[in-house]
Design a protein around this motif. Structure first.
Motif, PDB file in Angstrom:
ATOM      1  N   LEU A 123      -8.976  -7.516  -6.770  1.00  0.00           N
ATOM      2  CA  LEU A 123      -7.512  -6.590  -6.616  1.00  0.00           C
ATOM      3  C   LEU A 123      -7.752  -6.238  -8.390  1.00  0.00           C
ATOM      4  O   LEU A 123      -6.623  -5.314  -9.454  1.00  0.00           O
ATOM      5  CB  LEU A 123      -6.113  -6.598  -6.641  1.00  0.00           C
ATOM      6  CG  LEU A 123      -5.789  -7.376  -5.240  1.00  0.00           C
ATOM      7  CD1 LEU A 123      -4.505  -8.551  -4.265  1.00  0.00           C
ATOM      8  CD2 LEU A 123      -5.875  -6.174  -4.413  1.00  0.00           C
ATOM      9  N   TRP A 178     -11.356  -3.232  -7.922  1.00  0.00           N
ATOM     10  CA  TRP A 178     -10.084  -2.045  -8.050  1.00  0.00           C
ATOM     11  C   TRP A 178     -10.539  -1.057  -7.085  1.00  0.00           C
ATOM     12  O   TRP A 178      -9.968  -0.853  -6.620  1.00  0.00           O
ATOM     13  CB  TRP A 178      -9.192  -3.122  -9.261  1.00  0.00           C
ATOM     14  CG  TRP A 178      -7.956  -2.376  -8.922  1.00  0.00           C
ATOM     15  CD1 TRP A 178      -7.347  -0.770  -9.597  1.00  0.00           C
ATOM     16  CD2 TRP A 178      -6.922  -2.075  -7.269  1.00  0.00           C
ATOM     17  NE1 TRP A 178      -6.096  -0.146  -8.771  1.00  0.00           N
ATOM     18  CE2 TRP A 178      -5.988  -1.287  -8.142  1.00  0.00           C
ATOM     19  CE3 TRP A 178      -6.455  -2.586  -6.312  1.00  0.00           C
ATOM     20  CZ2 TRP A 178      -5.066  -1.256  -7.107  1.00  0.00           C
ATOM     21  CZ3 TRP A 178      -5.884  -2.406  -5.721  1.00  0.00           C
ATOM     22  CH2 TRP A 178      -4.829  -1.763  -6.339  1.00  0.00           C
ATOM     23  N   ASN A 224     -11.246  -0.980  -3.731  1.00  0.00           N
ATOM     24  CA  ASN A 224     -10.668  -2.230  -3.148  1.00  0.00           C
ATOM     25  C   ASN A 224      -9.998  -1.170  -1.824  1.00  0.00           C
ATOM     26  O   ASN A 224      -9.448  -0.027  -1.965  1.00  0.00           O
ATOM     27  CB  ASN A 224      -9.245  -2.373  -3.307  1.00  0.00           C
ATOM     28  CG  ASN A 224      -9.104  -3.886  -2.406  1.00  0.00           C
ATOM     29  OD1 ASN A 224      -8.465  -3.904  -2.006  1.00  0.00           O
ATOM     30  ND2 ASN A 224      -9.504  -4.879  -3.518  1.00  0.00           N
ATOM     31  N   TRP A 269      -7.147  -1.928  -0.229  1.00  0.00           N
ATOM     32  CA  TRP A 269      -5.466  -1.639  -1.062  1.00  0.00           C
ATOM     33  C   TRP A 269      -4.774  -0.821  -2.115  1.00  0.00           C
ATOM     34  O   TRP A 269      -3.929  -0.673  -2.472  1.00  0.00           O
ATOM     35  CB  TRP A 269      -5.043  -3.229  -1.578  1.00  0.00           C
ATOM     36  CG  TRP A 269      -5.617  -4.008  -0.326  1.00  0.00           C
ATOM     37  CD1 TRP A 269      -6.188  -5.367  -0.521  1.00  0.00           C
ATOM     38  CD2 TRP A 269      -4.004  -4.177   0.767  1.00  0.00           C
ATOM     39  NE1 TRP A 269      -5.224  -6.022   0.579  1.00  0.00           N
ATOM     40  CE2 TRP A 269      -5.037  -5.976   1.781  1.00  0.00           C
ATOM     41  CE3 TRP A 269      -2.820  -3.725   1.294  1.00  0.00           C
ATOM     42  CZ2 TRP A 269      -4.097  -5.726   3.165  1.00  0.00           C
ATOM     43  CZ3 TRP A 269      -2.624  -4.667   2.410  1.00  0.00           C
ATOM     44  CH2 TRP A 269      -2.888  -5.605   3.009  1.00  0.00           C
ATOM     45  N   ARG A 270      -6.275  -0.341  -2.360  1.00  0.00           N
ATOM     46  CA  ARG A 270      -5.735   1.184  -3.702  1.00  0.00           C
ATOM     47  C   ARG A 270      -4.996   2.497  -3.050  1.00  0.00           C
ATOM     48  O   ARG A 270      -5.868   3.088  -2.444  1.00  0.00           O
ATOM     49  CB  ARG A 270      -6.766   1.434  -4.575  1.00  0.00           C
ATOM     50  CG  ARG A 270      -6.464   2.053  -5.560  1.00  0.00           C
ATOM     51  CD  ARG A 270      -7.646   2.057  -6.656  1.00  0.00           C
ATOM     52  NE  ARG A 270      -7.694   2.728  -8.053  1.00  0.00           N
ATOM     53  CZ  ARG A 270      -8.164   3.769  -8.336  1.00  0.00           C
ATOM     54  NH1 ARG A 270      -9.490   4.515  -7.383  1.00  0.00           N
ATOM     55  NH2 ARG A 270      -7.789   4.405  -9.629  1.00  0.00           N
ATOM     56  N   THR A 271      -4.328   2.610  -3.405  1.00  0.00           N
ATOM     57  CA  THR A 271      -4.047   4.477  -2.549  1.00  0.00           C
ATOM     58  C   THR A 271      -4.451   5.159  -2.143  1.00  0.00           C
ATOM     59  O   THR A 271      -4.475   6.064  -1.672  1.00  0.00           O
ATOM     60  CB  THR A 271      -2.601   4.565  -2.970  1.00  0.00           C
ATOM     61  OG1 THR A 271      -2.204   5.313  -2.645  1.00  0.00           O
ATOM     62  CG2 THR A 271      -3.186   5.219  -4.930  1.00  0.00           C
ATOM     63  N   GLU A 306      -0.740   1.833  -9.118  1.00  0.00           N
ATOM     64  CA  GLU A 306      -1.175   1.015 -10.114  1.00  0.00           C
ATOM     65  C   GLU A 306       0.819   1.876 -10.721  1.00  0.00           C
ATOM     66  O   GLU A 306       1.062   3.019 -10.354  1.00  0.00           O
ATOM     67  CB  GLU A 306      -1.873   1.395 -11.724  1.00  0.00           C
ATOM     68  CG  GLU A 306      -3.137   0.604 -10.128  1.00  0.00           C
ATOM     69  CD  GLU A 306      -4.107   2.288 -10.368  1.00  0.00           C
ATOM     70  OE1 GLU A 306      -3.635   2.943  -9.956  1.00  0.00           O
ATOM     71  OE2 GLU A 306      -5.136   1.718 -10.132  1.00  0.00           O
ATOM     72  N   ARG A 352      -5.780  -0.495 -14.841  1.00  0.00           N
ATOM     73  CA  ARG A 352      -6.436  -0.147 -13.629  1.00  0.00           C
ATOM     74  C   ARG A 352      -6.385  -1.235 -12.358  1.00  0.00           C
ATOM     75  O   ARG A 352      -7.413  -1.744 -11.409  1.00  0.00           O
ATOM     76  CB  ARG A 352      -7.356   0.034 -14.325  1.00  0.00           C
ATOM     77  CG  ARG A 352      -7.253   1.101 -15.434  1.00  0.00           C
ATOM     78  CD  ARG A 352      -6.523   2.504 -14.284  1.00  0.00           C
ATOM     79  NE  ARG A 352      -7.264   3.058 -13.779  1.00  0.00           N
ATOM     80  CZ  ARG A 352      -6.885   3.626 -12.817  1.00  0.00           C
ATOM     81  NH1 ARG A 352      -5.613   4.506 -12.329  1.00  0.00           N
ATOM     82  NH2 ARG A 352      -7.332   4.923 -11.887  1.00  0.00           N
ATOM     83  N   SER A 353      -5.314  -1.799 -12.401  1.00  0.00           N
ATOM     84  CA  SER A 353      -5.707  -3.210 -11.058  1.00  0.00           C
ATOM     85  C   SER A 353      -4.258  -2.673 -10.221  1.00  0.00           C
ATOM     86  O   SER A 353      -3.290  -2.722 -10.188  1.00  0.00           O
ATOM     87  CB  SER A 353      -5.601  -4.615 -11.786  1.00  0.00           C
ATOM     88  OG  SER A 353      -4.399  -4.941 -11.839  1.00  0.00           O
ATOM     89  N   GLY A 354      -4.064  -3.585  -8.717  1.00  0.00           N
ATOM     90  CA  GLY A 354      -3.219  -3.600  -7.836  1.00  0.00           C
ATOM     91  C   GLY A 354      -2.671  -4.787  -8.140  1.00  0.00           C
ATOM     92  O   GLY A 354      -1.742  -5.615  -7.470  1.00  0.00           O
TER      93      GLY A 354
END
Length: 659
Positions: free
Chosen positions: A129, A143, A146, A148-150, A160, A167-169
């Protein structure tokens, strides 16, 4: 069949089937769920490793290709992720699970189970993340790709924060207690946790690690720990609540300036963060040799079991080899961890690392060994032999075994388990025949069938039913008969002893004379069924505990015969933790010509002890129980000699030497 919770935490010591256990192993090369799951584990087995970590969402499987270890941007993603992946839209559906992945995961866990290896499932991964400032390419590869990233999922999480320079979750991943995106994220995380647990809660050899390396500068201690407390509750309930088999670990901060801060905070706020006690373990990454579980700044130091890992430890030796890949370093690190009651996982794929782990002192415990310690009835053999079908085999918690026919009862052989070897072999010494043999052994049918093979001869045994060890806790004492009705011709010095493996024995103490051996077949309501090996019968008794549990009343249902027993107290179980090991004599002063130069003292978690020769013929010298601890004095009662003795004791080298 394993107990409901074969692994148990007592203070800061990990127990397996009521005995202290040493866990150590290296990373297994199976994160990609290979079609043949055995080979990645066989090296661990060969070298006696008994634990490894498995990341459920390893970032390198969804990153762009970055060297030989990374999967190309799209190809192969669907094979390595627990979520469903659409190769057309290049998006994950976080509400639909990849059942092919979970089939492969179960196969790995089962293969590990059959080899006596624990699998630590790391449910979430923080580094995927985040980005690593020390490795610039990682900023692009983690990330942005990933699940989990939109931009990469169909559920529109995680977006974010505006103008987020990282630039991370993070810290958004931990923020699940509000509305909107937070509510969606919480539901998705909970659904994923419940899916993982549903697929794996049936296995005794699974631990759950909440997240790989959650501490980070992008989140606060408070929000991380609040999130971990919630996750712990979800895991606990999904795994069966009070019937949960698996242990739960939190991966703590090991950096010098923030060492241990998360779980310290959790403990300090356990009035509101109510799942603190449900998390049994804490893991640390980095150089394990820098972790001191007795460090006074760790407020939870006596309340959790510790596990250390060389994950993240990138220091190199003068020859350029990573320390964590070196055989000698892993041997010494395993020894260091064991001397401090910690488990160790080496973050290395090198065989020398596995070999070094297996050479630790003591060696990692043979977990399948505990599975032998029951009463087994022969159900098949190949080729057939003239031995009658009612042949029985009984392994006891003190390391001895007996063979006998059950109808009518005929004692055959007796002996001791010399060692459990790393490649699923057990070394047995038959005292009656004065010979030592090495048998291959393995379990089938959910561990209820035991196979023993010597050369071309194989026997299959079916395990007799027994209650779970936890149900026996109230019985695990030495009981002295104080009353009976109606009176019987049995002498007044009649004693009853229950052991943690489900067996029992009766004996007279003046002089010591064994009468009967048997086992507890079931505990149902207020009834206990006892099987007598000598009489080949099962009798059903009602039982009740009186006077605060210090008096046991047994009434035989067939005729109403009643016996009352007074409990001989064992010391508090917490006080036994440092003693419940095997101890080899290394010196004595003055020398005693009547005592062998080499003998072993074994103290058990139920308070009993045995003394026996550590070389053939492995003769038992004495048995008894620990009566009390007081200051530096240890009170021992010898059943064999019918005497009570008080010894002074000293534990040195962090309990590695007992004087």
């Amino acid at each position: 069949m394993k107990s409901a919770k074969p692994f148990r935490r007592i203070r800061d010591v990990l127990f397996y089937e009521n005995q202290p256990v040493f866990l150590a192993g290296r990373l297994a090369a199976n994160a990609g769920l290979p079609p043949n799951v055995g080979p990645p584990l066989d090296t661990l087995l060969k070298h006696g490793n008994n634990i490894y970590r498995h990341w459920l969402i390893p970032y390198w499987f969804y990153s762009k290709k970055n060297g030989a270890n990374y999967v190309i941007n799209v190809e192969g993603r669907s094979d390595y992720a627990p979520f469903s992946y659409d190769e057309g839209s290049h998006k994950w559906d976080l509400t639909v699970f990849n059942n092919t992945y979970f089939t492969g995961l179960r196969q790995i866990i089962e293969a590990a189970r059959d080899r006596g290896i624990v699998v630590v499932l790391s449910l979430f991964d923080r580094v995927g993340l985040d980005y690593d400032e020390t490795l610039p390419p990682e900023r692009e590869n983690r990330w942005p790709h990933n699940p989990w990233r939109t931009e990469n999922n169909e559920q529109d999480v995680i977006a974010e924060l505006p103008n987020d320079p990282n630039r991370s979750g993070l810290p958004e991943f931990f923020r699940v207690f509000g509305g909107g995106q937070q509510a969606r994220l919480k539901a998705l995380q909970q659904g994923y946790i419940e899916k993982v647990v549903a697929e794996t809660k049936g296995y005794w050899n699974v631990f759950y690690e909440i997240m790989n390396e959650p501490p980070t500068g992008q989140s606060t201690v408070a929000e991380r720990v609040k999130w971990a407390d919630w996750v712990t509750g979800v895991i606990h309930q999904a795994a069966g609540g009070g019937a949960r088999k698996q242990l739960i670990f939190y991966n703590e901060d090991s950096r010098p300036n923030t060492f241990g801060q998360d779980v310290n905070y959790w403990r300090a706020n356990k009035a509101s963060l109510t799942n603190y006690n449900l998390c049994e373990g804490v893991s640390f990454h980095g150089d394990p040799n820098t972790i001191d579980p007795d460090k006074t700044t760790l407020a939870y130091r006596a309340e959790k079991v510790f596990q250390v890992s060389s994950d993240g430890y990138r220091a190199r030796m003068p020859n350029g080899t990573l320390y964590r890949d070196d055989r000698t370093w892993n041997r010494d690190t395993t020894t260091y961890a064991f001397s401090r009651d910690m488990s160790f996982t080496s973050f290395s794929l090198n065989d020398p690392a596995a070999q070094g782990v297996g050479e630790g002192a003591p060696q990692p415990s043979a977990l399948l060994g505990a599975g032998l310690r029951y009463h087994w009835e022969k159900i098949a053999e190949n080729p057939p032999s003239p031995v009658p079908d009612n042949f029985h085999l009984r392994f006891y918690a003190d390391g001895t075994f007996n063979t006998f026919f059950s109808n009518p009862f005929t004692q055959l052989d007796r002996g001791v388990v010399v060692a459990f070897l790393s490649d699923r072999k057990v070394k047995l010494h038959n005292v009656n025949q004065n010979k030592t043999e090495i048998w291959d052994y393995w379990f089938t049918n959910n561990n209820t069938e035991l196979h023993l093979k010597l050369g071309g001869f194989e026997q299959v045994f079916r395990r007799f039913p027994q209650p779970e060890p936890r149900k026996l806790d109230r019985f695990l004492y030495h009981w002295r008969k104080v009353a009976e009705s109606p009176p019987s011709p049995v002498p007044d010095d009649f004693h009853l002893r229950f052991l943690a493996d489900g067996s029992f024995s009766t004996f007279f103490v003046s002089p010591y004379r064994p009468i009967e051996q048997g086992e507890v077949r079931s505990l149902t309501g207020n009834r206990i069924e006892l099987y007598s090996v000598q009489r080949s019968t099962v009798t059903t008794w009602s039982y009740s505990f009186l006077n605060g549990g210090t008096r046991l009343r047994l009434t035989r249902l067939s005729d109403g015969f009643r016996q009352d027993f007074q409990r001989h107290d064992r010391p508090n179980i917490y006080a036994l933790v440092r003693f419940a090991f095997k101890w080899d004599k290394i010196r004595e002063n003055p020398p005693n010509p009547h005592v062998p130069d080499r003998f072993r003292l074994q103290i058990y978690g139920d308070g009993s002890f045995t003394v026996f020769q550590s070389d053939p013929p492995y003769a038992e010298l004495e048995r008894g129980e620990v009566r009390a601890f007081s200051g530096n004095k240890l009170t021992l009662w010898s059943h064999t000699r019918s005497t009570q003795e008080v010894w002074t004791y000293t534990l040195r080298n962090r309990a590695n030497e007992l004087t």
